[in-house]
Motif scaffolding. Structure first.
Motif, PDB file in Angstrom:
ATOM      1  N   MET A   1       0.842  -1.177   0.000  1.00  0.00           N
ATOM      2  CA  MET A   1       0.000   0.000   0.000  1.00  0.00           C
ATOM      3  C   MET A   1       0.883   1.235   0.000  1.00  0.00           C
ATOM      4  O   MET A   1       1.883   1.292   0.700  1.00  0.00           O
ATOM      5  CB  MET A   1      -0.902  -0.034   1.227  1.00  0.00           C
ATOM      6  CG  MET A   1      -2.003   0.940   1.137  1.00  0.00           C
ATOM      7  SD  MET A   1      -3.243   0.475   2.328  1.00  0.00           S
ATOM      8  CE  MET A   1      -4.451   1.575   1.821  1.00  0.00           C
ATOM      9  N   GLU A   2       0.476   2.242  -0.776  1.00  0.00           N
ATOM     10  CA  GLU A   2       1.251   3.453  -0.925  1.00  0.00           C
ATOM     11  C   GLU A   2       1.089   4.367   0.262  1.00  0.00           C
ATOM     12  O   GLU A   2      -0.001   4.533   0.792  1.00  0.00           O
ATOM     13  CB  GLU A   2       0.756   4.195  -2.172  1.00  0.00           C
ATOM     14  CG  GLU A   2       1.848   4.466  -3.170  1.00  0.00           C
ATOM     15  CD  GLU A   2       1.283   5.152  -4.376  1.00  0.00           C
ATOM     16  OE1 GLU A   2       1.281   6.384  -4.393  1.00  0.00           O
ATOM     17  OE2 GLU A   2       0.827   4.437  -5.271  1.00  0.00           O
ATOM     18  N   GLU A   3       2.193   4.950   0.668  1.00  0.00           N
ATOM     19  CA  GLU A   3       2.174   5.892   1.785  1.00  0.00           C
ATOM     20  C   GLU A   3       1.800   7.278   1.258  1.00  0.00           C
ATOM     21  O   GLU A   3       2.424   7.779   0.329  1.00  0.00           O
ATOM     22  CB  GLU A   3       3.565   5.925   2.418  1.00  0.00           C
ATOM     23  CG  GLU A   3       3.655   6.699   3.684  1.00  0.00           C
ATOM     24  CD  GLU A   3       3.226   5.877   4.879  1.00  0.00           C
ATOM     25  OE1 GLU A   3       2.874   6.502   5.877  1.00  0.00           O
ATOM     26  OE2 GLU A   3       3.229   4.634   4.822  1.00  0.00           O
ATOM     27  N   LEU A   4       0.772   7.914   1.792  1.00  0.00           N
ATOM     28  CA  LEU A   4       0.367   9.258   1.388  1.00  0.00           C
ATOM     29  C   LEU A   4       1.177  10.286   2.136  1.00  0.00           C
ATOM     30  O   LEU A   4       1.417  10.136   3.339  1.00  0.00           O
ATOM     31  CB  LEU A   4      -1.124   9.490   1.667  1.00  0.00           C
ATOM     32  CG  LEU A   4      -2.105   8.672   0.838  1.00  0.00           C
ATOM     33  CD1 LEU A   4      -3.525   8.957   1.320  1.00  0.00           C
ATOM     34  CD2 LEU A   4      -1.982   9.022  -0.625  1.00  0.00           C
ATOM     35  N   GLU A   5       1.605  11.323   1.414  1.00  0.00           N
ATOM     36  CA  GLU A   5       2.363  12.390   2.059  1.00  0.00           C
ATOM     37  C   GLU A   5       1.406  13.278   2.841  1.00  0.00           C
ATOM     38  O   GLU A   5       0.325  13.627   2.357  1.00  0.00           O
ATOM     39  CB  GLU A   5       3.069  13.244   1.002  1.00  0.00           C
ATOM     40  CG  GLU A   5       4.172  12.504   0.291  1.00  0.00           C
ATOM     41  CD  GLU A   5       4.877  13.413  -0.689  1.00  0.00           C
ATOM     42  OE1 GLU A   5       4.915  14.633  -0.460  1.00  0.00           O
ATOM     43  OE2 GLU A   5       5.385  12.893  -1.689  1.00  0.00           O
ATOM     44  N   PRO A   6       1.796  13.661   4.049  1.00  0.00           N
ATOM     45  CA  PRO A   6       0.924  14.559   4.816  1.00  0.00           C
ATOM     46  C   PRO A   6       0.901  15.951   4.174  1.00  0.00           C
ATOM     47  O   PRO A   6       1.916  16.433   3.681  1.00  0.00           O
ATOM     48  CB  PRO A   6       1.562  14.607   6.202  1.00  0.00           C
ATOM     49  CG  PRO A   6       2.956  14.115   6.012  1.00  0.00           C
ATOM     50  CD  PRO A   6       2.985  13.262   4.783  1.00  0.00           C
ATOM     51  N   LEU A   7      -0.254  16.554   4.153  1.00  0.00           N
ATOM     52  CA  LEU A   7      -0.416  17.892   3.588  1.00  0.00           C
ATOM     53  C   LEU A   7      -0.185  18.948   4.650  1.00  0.00           C
ATOM     54  O   LEU A   7      -0.464  18.730   5.830  1.00  0.00           O
ATOM     55  CB  LEU A   7      -1.829  18.065   3.021  1.00  0.00           C
ATOM     56  CG  LEU A   7      -2.198  17.195   1.821  1.00  0.00           C
ATOM     57  CD1 LEU A   7      -3.667  17.387   1.491  1.00  0.00           C
ATOM     58  CD2 LEU A   7      -1.346  17.551   0.616  1.00  0.00           C
ATOM     59  N   ASP A   8       0.328  20.096   4.228  1.00  0.00           N
ATOM     60  CA  ASP A   8       0.464  21.220   5.140  1.00  0.00           C
ATOM     61  C   ASP A   8      -0.922  21.724   5.514  1.00  0.00           C
ATOM     62  O   ASP A   8      -1.902  21.461   4.825  1.00  0.00           O
ATOM     63  CB  ASP A   8       1.244  22.367   4.484  1.00  0.00           C
ATOM     64  CG  ASP A   8       2.694  21.972   4.203  1.00  0.00           C
ATOM     65  OD1 ASP A   8       3.171  21.015   4.843  1.00  0.00           O
ATOM     66  OD2 ASP A   8       3.304  22.631   3.344  1.00  0.00           O
ATOM     67  N   ASP A   9      -0.981  22.489   6.603  1.00  0.00           N
ATOM     68  CA  ASP A   9      -2.263  23.016   7.037  1.00  0.00           C
ATOM     69  C   ASP A   9      -2.892  23.941   5.997  1.00  0.00           C
ATOM     70  O   ASP A   9      -4.100  23.977   5.838  1.00  0.00           O
ATOM     71  CB  ASP A   9      -2.115  23.766   8.363  1.00  0.00           C
ATOM     72  CG  ASP A   9      -1.933  22.804   9.527  1.00  0.00           C
ATOM     73  OD1 ASP A   9      -2.317  21.627   9.382  1.00  0.00           O
ATOM     74  OD2 ASP A   9      -1.405  23.241  10.571  1.00  0.00           O
ATOM     75  N   ASP A  10      -2.062  24.725   5.268  1.00  0.00           N
ATOM     76  CA  ASP A  10      -2.624  25.655   4.303  1.00  0.00           C
ATOM     77  C   ASP A  10      -3.027  24.953   3.002  1.00  0.00           C
ATOM     78  O   ASP A  10      -3.737  25.505   2.198  1.00  0.00           O
ATOM     79  CB  ASP A  10      -1.675  26.827   4.012  1.00  0.00           C
ATOM     80  CG  ASP A  10      -0.217  26.487   4.105  1.00  0.00           C
ATOM     81  OD1 ASP A  10       0.127  25.680   4.959  1.00  0.00           O
ATOM     82  OD2 ASP A  10       0.552  27.056   3.313  1.00  0.00           O
ATOM     83  N   GLN A  11      -2.601  23.713   2.775  1.00  0.00           N
ATOM     84  CA  GLN A  11      -3.009  22.967   1.583  1.00  0.00           C
ATOM     85  C   GLN A  11      -4.261  22.128   1.844  1.00  0.00           C
ATOM     86  O   GLN A  11      -4.923  21.726   0.903  1.00  0.00           O
ATOM     87  CB  GLN A  11      -1.890  22.032   1.127  1.00  0.00           C
ATOM     88  CG  GLN A  11      -0.715  22.732   0.519  1.00  0.00           C
ATOM     89  CD  GLN A  11       0.331  21.729   0.066  1.00  0.00           C
ATOM     90  OE1 GLN A  11       0.473  20.658   0.646  1.00  0.00           O
ATOM     91  NE2 GLN A  11       1.066  22.094  -0.975  1.00  0.00           N
TER      92      GLN A  11
END
Length: 180
Positions: A1-11
């Protein structure tokens, strides 16, 4: 399973915000399809839309059933997600006459028409200065007819014709020496 990158708060955009944005686009699409065909045509001339979206808007107006129209409206909403709503809303305001600029033009034409009926020489001088191609003889004839209609309590056909002629002059759609 692919690891999703965490998004910044403003994104980060919440699911609720995304749904609200999609609903807003669908509502804008609803406004477009509710326009009469001639207004929709004028709007499509002013705004650059994809051919697919323009065809979907025209197709909606052709559909007879409520369920078919509902599905078509959802499709329009989906297509509109990829479109910038600002120019569409601005053109819609212009077509509906809701923009401040359109209201100002309307009031300017009405004032000029009133001035023409009250003071022919002054109004014609103003019109000739703004639009040298204007047919002043035709305007004089319309003025006389409008005054006569008012005296005889007839429908204001010439009164409206004056306004239409002024609109054509202002929009630049009147041919030189040939307004009506």
């Amino acid at each position: 399973m692919e690891e999703l990158e965490p998004l910044d708060d403003d994104q980060y955009v919440s699911k609720t915000k995304r749904k609200q944005a999609m609903q807003a686009m669908q509502d804008l699409g609803q406004e477009l399809v509710e326009l009469p065909p001639d207004r929709l045509k004028r709007l499509l001339e002013k705004v650059e839309l994809s051919e697919t979206l323009a065809n979907a808007l025209r197709e909606y107006q052709r559909l007879p059933k409520r369920e078919a129209q509902r599905r078509q409206l959802q499709y329009i909403g989906k297509l509109m997600r990829d479109v910038d709503p600002e120019p569409i809303q601005a053109a819609l305001d212009v077509v509906n006459g809701a923009s401040a600029a359109e209201n100002a033009k309307l009031h300017r034409r009405e004032r000029l028409r009133t001035l023409l009926l009250e003071n022919e020489a002054l109004a014609l001088a103003d019109i000739a200065a703004q639009w040298p191609q204007a047919d002043l003889t035709h305007l004089r004839q319309l003025r006389r007819s409008a005054l006569k209609e008012q005296e005889q309590n007839k429908p204001p056909k010439s009164f409206r014709a004056i306004f239409q002629l002024l609109k054509e002059l202002e929009d630049g759609t009147a041919a030189p020496g040939e307004e009506a």
